[in-house]
Write a protein that holds these residues in place. Structure first.
Motif, PDB file in Angstrom:
ATOM      1  N   TRP A 134      33.910  29.960  47.014  1.00 44.78           N
ATOM      2  CA  TRP A 134      34.107  30.808  45.840  1.00 44.78           C
ATOM      3  C   TRP A 134      33.239  30.340  44.677  1.00 44.78           C
ATOM      4  N   PHE A 135      33.217  29.039  44.462  1.00 46.69           N
ATOM      5  CA  PHE A 135      32.472  28.481  43.348  1.00 46.69           C
ATOM      6  C   PHE A 135      30.978  28.765  43.487  1.00 46.69           C
ATOM      7  N   ASP A 136      30.485  28.779  44.710  1.00 42.29           N
ATOM      8  CA  ASP A 136      29.066  29.033  44.956  1.00 42.29           C
ATOM      9  C   ASP A 136      28.704  30.512  44.893  1.00 42.29           C
ATOM     10  N   ALA A 137      29.721  31.378  44.712  1.00 40.63           N
ATOM     11  CA  ALA A 137      29.454  32.822  44.673  1.00 40.63           C
ATOM     12  C   ALA A 137      28.770  33.240  43.388  1.00 40.63           C
ATOM     13  N   GLY A 138      28.865  32.404  42.361  1.00 39.92           N
ATOM     14  CA  GLY A 138      28.296  32.760  41.073  1.00 39.92           C
ATOM     15  C   GLY A 138      26.802  32.496  40.980  1.00 39.92           C
ATOM     16  N   LYS A 139      26.074  33.467  40.511  1.00 44.88           N
ATOM     17  CA  LYS A 139      24.623  33.345  40.317  1.00 44.88           C
ATOM     18  C   LYS A 139      24.241  33.929  38.965  1.00 44.88           C
ATOM     19  N   GLY A 140      23.085  33.489  38.448  1.00 44.81           N
ATOM     20  CA  GLY A 140      22.566  34.096  37.234  1.00 44.81           C
ATOM     21  C   GLY A 140      23.037  33.407  35.967  1.00 44.81           C
ATOM     22  N   LEU A 141      23.107  34.161  34.876  1.00 46.01           N
ATOM     23  CA  LEU A 141      23.482  33.633  33.573  1.00 46.01           C
ATOM     24  C   LEU A 141      24.954  33.215  33.561  1.00 46.01           C
ATOM     25  N   PRO A 142      25.348  32.362  32.597  1.00 46.70           N
ATOM     26  CA  PRO A 142      26.697  31.776  32.628  1.00 46.70           C
ATOM     27  C   PRO A 142      27.833  32.774  32.781  1.00 46.70           C
ATOM     28  N   VAL A 143      27.887  33.810  31.952  1.00 51.42           N
ATOM     29  CA  VAL A 143      29.013  34.744  32.040  1.00 51.42           C
ATOM     30  C   VAL A 143      28.943  35.549  33.325  1.00 51.42           C
ATOM     31  N   THR A 144      27.743  35.913  33.732  1.00 44.05           N
ATOM     32  CA  THR A 144      27.591  36.625  35.003  1.00 44.05           C
ATOM     33  C   THR A 144      28.094  35.767  36.156  1.00 44.05           C
ATOM     34  N   ARG A 145      27.779  34.482  36.134  1.00 42.71           N
ATOM     35  CA  ARG A 145      28.267  33.577  37.181  1.00 42.71           C
ATOM     36  C   ARG A 145      29.785  33.523  37.186  1.00 42.71           C
ATOM     37  N   ALA A 146      30.370  33.419  36.009  1.00 43.65           N
ATOM     38  CA  ALA A 146      31.830  33.356  35.922  1.00 43.65           C
ATOM     39  C   ALA A 146      32.466  34.626  36.472  1.00 43.65           C
ATOM     40  N   VAL A 147      31.894  35.772  36.126  1.00 47.12           N
ATOM     41  CA  VAL A 147      32.426  37.048  36.590  1.00 47.12           C
ATOM     42  C   VAL A 147      32.315  37.160  38.105  1.00 47.12           C
ATOM     43  N   MET A 148      31.204  36.735  38.663  1.00 47.77           N
ATOM     44  CA  MET A 148      31.023  36.811  40.113  1.00 47.77           C
ATOM     45  C   MET A 148      32.021  35.922  40.839  1.00 47.77           C
ATOM     46  N   VAL A 149      32.302  34.752  40.291  1.00 46.40           N
ATOM     47  CA  VAL A 149      33.303  33.862  40.902  1.00 46.40           C
ATOM     48  C   VAL A 149      34.684  34.499  40.830  1.00 46.40           C
ATOM     49  N   LEU A 150      35.031  35.034  39.668  1.00 45.84           N
ATOM     50  CA  LEU A 150      36.334  35.682  39.509  1.00 45.84           C
ATOM     51  C   LEU A 150      36.471  36.849  40.486  1.00 45.84           C
ATOM     52  N   GLU A 151      35.432  37.654  40.609  1.00 46.94           N
ATOM     53  CA  GLU A 151      35.469  38.785  41.541  1.00 46.94           C
ATOM     54  C   GLU A 151      35.621  38.307  42.985  1.00 46.94           C
ATOM     55  N   ALA A 152      34.923  37.222  43.342  1.00 41.46           N
ATOM     56  CA  ALA A 152      34.982  36.721  44.716  1.00 41.46           C
ATOM     57  C   ALA A 152      36.388  36.261  45.078  1.00 41.46           C
ATOM     58  N   VAL A 153      37.032  35.565  44.157  1.00 41.72           N
ATOM     59  CA  VAL A 153      38.390  35.085  44.422  1.00 41.72           C
ATOM     60  C   VAL A 153      39.352  36.260  44.557  1.00 41.72           C
ATOM     61  N   LEU A 154      39.330  37.172  43.600  1.00 42.35           N
ATOM     62  CA  LEU A 154      40.306  38.260  43.585  1.00 42.35           C
ATOM     63  C   LEU A 154      40.034  39.303  44.672  1.00 42.35           C
ATOM     64  N   ARG A 155      38.818  39.382  45.131  1.00 39.65           N
ATOM     65  CA  ARG A 155      38.522  40.279  46.245  1.00 39.65           C
ATOM     66  C   ARG A 155      39.164  39.750  47.530  1.00 39.65           C
ATOM     67  N   GLU A 156      39.148  38.428  47.684  1.00 38.01           N
ATOM     68  CA  GLU A 156      39.689  37.821  48.904  1.00 38.01           C
ATOM     69  C   GLU A 156      41.197  37.595  48.818  1.00 38.01           C
ATOM     70  N   VAL A 157      41.683  37.194  47.636  1.00 43.68           N
ATOM     71  CA  VAL A 157      43.121  36.958  47.440  1.00 43.68           C
ATOM     72  C   VAL A 157      43.520  37.675  46.145  1.00 43.68           C
ATOM     73  N   PRO A 158      43.890  38.958  46.237  1.00 46.32           N
ATOM     74  CA  PRO A 158      44.075  39.778  45.031  1.00 46.32           C
ATOM     75  C   PRO A 158      45.072  39.241  44.010  1.00 46.32           C
ATOM     76  N   ARG A 159      46.043  38.447  44.411  1.00 47.80           N
ATOM     77  CA  ARG A 159      47.040  37.951  43.459  1.00 47.80           C
ATOM     78  C   ARG A 159      46.739  36.531  42.969  1.00 47.80           C
ATOM     79  N   ALA A 160      45.586  36.005  43.322  1.00 46.79           N
ATOM     80  CA  ALA A 160      45.252  34.624  42.940  1.00 46.79           C
ATOM     81  C   ALA A 160      44.605  34.594  41.555  1.00 46.79           C
ATOM     82  N   ASP A 161      45.299  35.170  40.571  1.00 44.71           N
ATOM     83  CA  ASP A 161      44.735  35.247  39.219  1.00 44.71           C
ATOM     84  C   ASP A 161      44.452  33.865  38.640  1.00 44.71           C
ATOM     85  N   VAL A 162      45.386  32.934  38.820  1.00 46.11           N
ATOM     86  CA  VAL A 162      45.212  31.599  38.235  1.00 46.11           C
ATOM     87  C   VAL A 162      44.004  30.905  38.840  1.00 46.11           C
TER      88      VAL A 162
END
Length: 294
Positions: A134-162
């Motif tokens: 999941w952590f390696d899913a982020g690419k690009g600029l800082p906020v874009t990386r954060a968003v990609m990581v968040l999307e990767a986690v929630l796509r795989e485990v939709p209730r894993a908000d924390v």
């Protein structure tokens, strides 16, 4: 011509500490909001470099704020006071409950320099390999990386908000060159924001960062002043172990007297003395089971 770099801790002309042209921005377009969030993060970065800011304490207090927001996302009633109680009085073998578990995840996440091992300690329900992927899913600029990581986690485990928010903040911090991550996204994102994707989620995250970076700067300035006062009164304390207790207050949001390296009676007397000196505050308003913090 050269220009002096502004002093972020003295730039408190607005309630947030962030320059007013950033904190009062009402931009709608993604590129404009991204510009303002970048300015807010830059200002916060300067603050985090200041040696007078008690960084461990700041991170711990922001972890409480993030946990409180996550608990609210799940519709639970616990707020800061209950979360402090759930963790501060936890005995070996006890369960802190669902809300306390969320708070423990955030506290553990900010305690150590970022690594997959440290993130795994904060998120024990997930395997290190999964966290790394999941952590390696982020690419690009800082906020874009954060968003990609968040999307990767929630796509795989939709209730894993924390987990998604912790890993997104970690990805953001790594991209910004910070050794520890600073909880920023969770406190200002709404639950509905976490169901967004793509540009809509990026826009929500940029807006959240303007708000949270402003609050982090405000808290950093406040804690720097409080920490300076605590250090100034330290020579007045005669209790054996007082120095170690001061260091603990400078790293933790809230401390029970029983957690200090003194006898129970000496610890209570020290806390009362620090309150009298205006160096710490009693946080609960109770006569027993009290908690103290800078």
């Amino acid at each position: 011509m050269t220009f002096a770099r502004p002093d972020p801790l003295s730039a408190l002309g607005t309630p947030s500490g962030i320059p007013s042209w950033v904190s009062s921005a009402r931009a709608e377009a993604l590129e404009d909001v991204a510009f303002f969030s970048g300015a807010a993060l830059s200002h916060l970065h300067f603050v985090l470099e200041r040696e007078e800011v008690p960084l461990a304490l700041l991170r711990d207090r922001l972890a409480l704020r993030a946990a409180e927001a996550c608990v609210a996302h799940f519709g639970r009633p616990e707020r800061a006071g209950e979360l402090r109680d759930a963790v501060a009085f936890l005995q070996p073998g006890d369960s802190p409950g669902p809300a306390g578990d969320i708070y423990l995840s955030w506290r553990r996440a900010v305690e150590r320099p970022m690594s997959i091992e440290a993130l795994g300690r904060a998120l024990p329900a997930f395997e290190p390999g999964q966290i790394a992927a999941w952590f390696d899913a982020g690419k690009g600029l800082p906020v874009t990386r954060a968003v990609m990581v968040l999307e990767a986690v929630l796509r795989e485990v939709p209730r894993a908000d924390v987990a998604g928010l912790i890993l997104a903040d970690a990805a953001l911090a790594q991209a910004l060159g910070w050794d520890h991550f600073v909880p920023l996204l969770a406190a200002a994102l709404k639950r509905a924001d976490l169901r967004k994707q793509g540009d809509d989620l990026r826009l929500a995250c940029h807006r959240a960062l303007i708000s949270s970076a402003s609050e982090a700067v405000r808290q950093a300035a406040d804690l720097a002043r409080r920490a300076a006062h605590l250090k100034a009164v330290a020579p007045k304390l005669r209790a054996k172990g007082a120095g170690s207790a001061i260091e603990m207050f400078l790293t933790r949001d809230a401390m029970a007297p029983s957690a200090l390296p003194l006898t129970d009676r000496a610890a209570r007397r020290l806390c009362d003395r620090l309150v009298d000196l205006g160096a710490v505050r009693e946080l609960t308003g109770r006569d027993t089971f009290r908690l103290y913090g800078v």
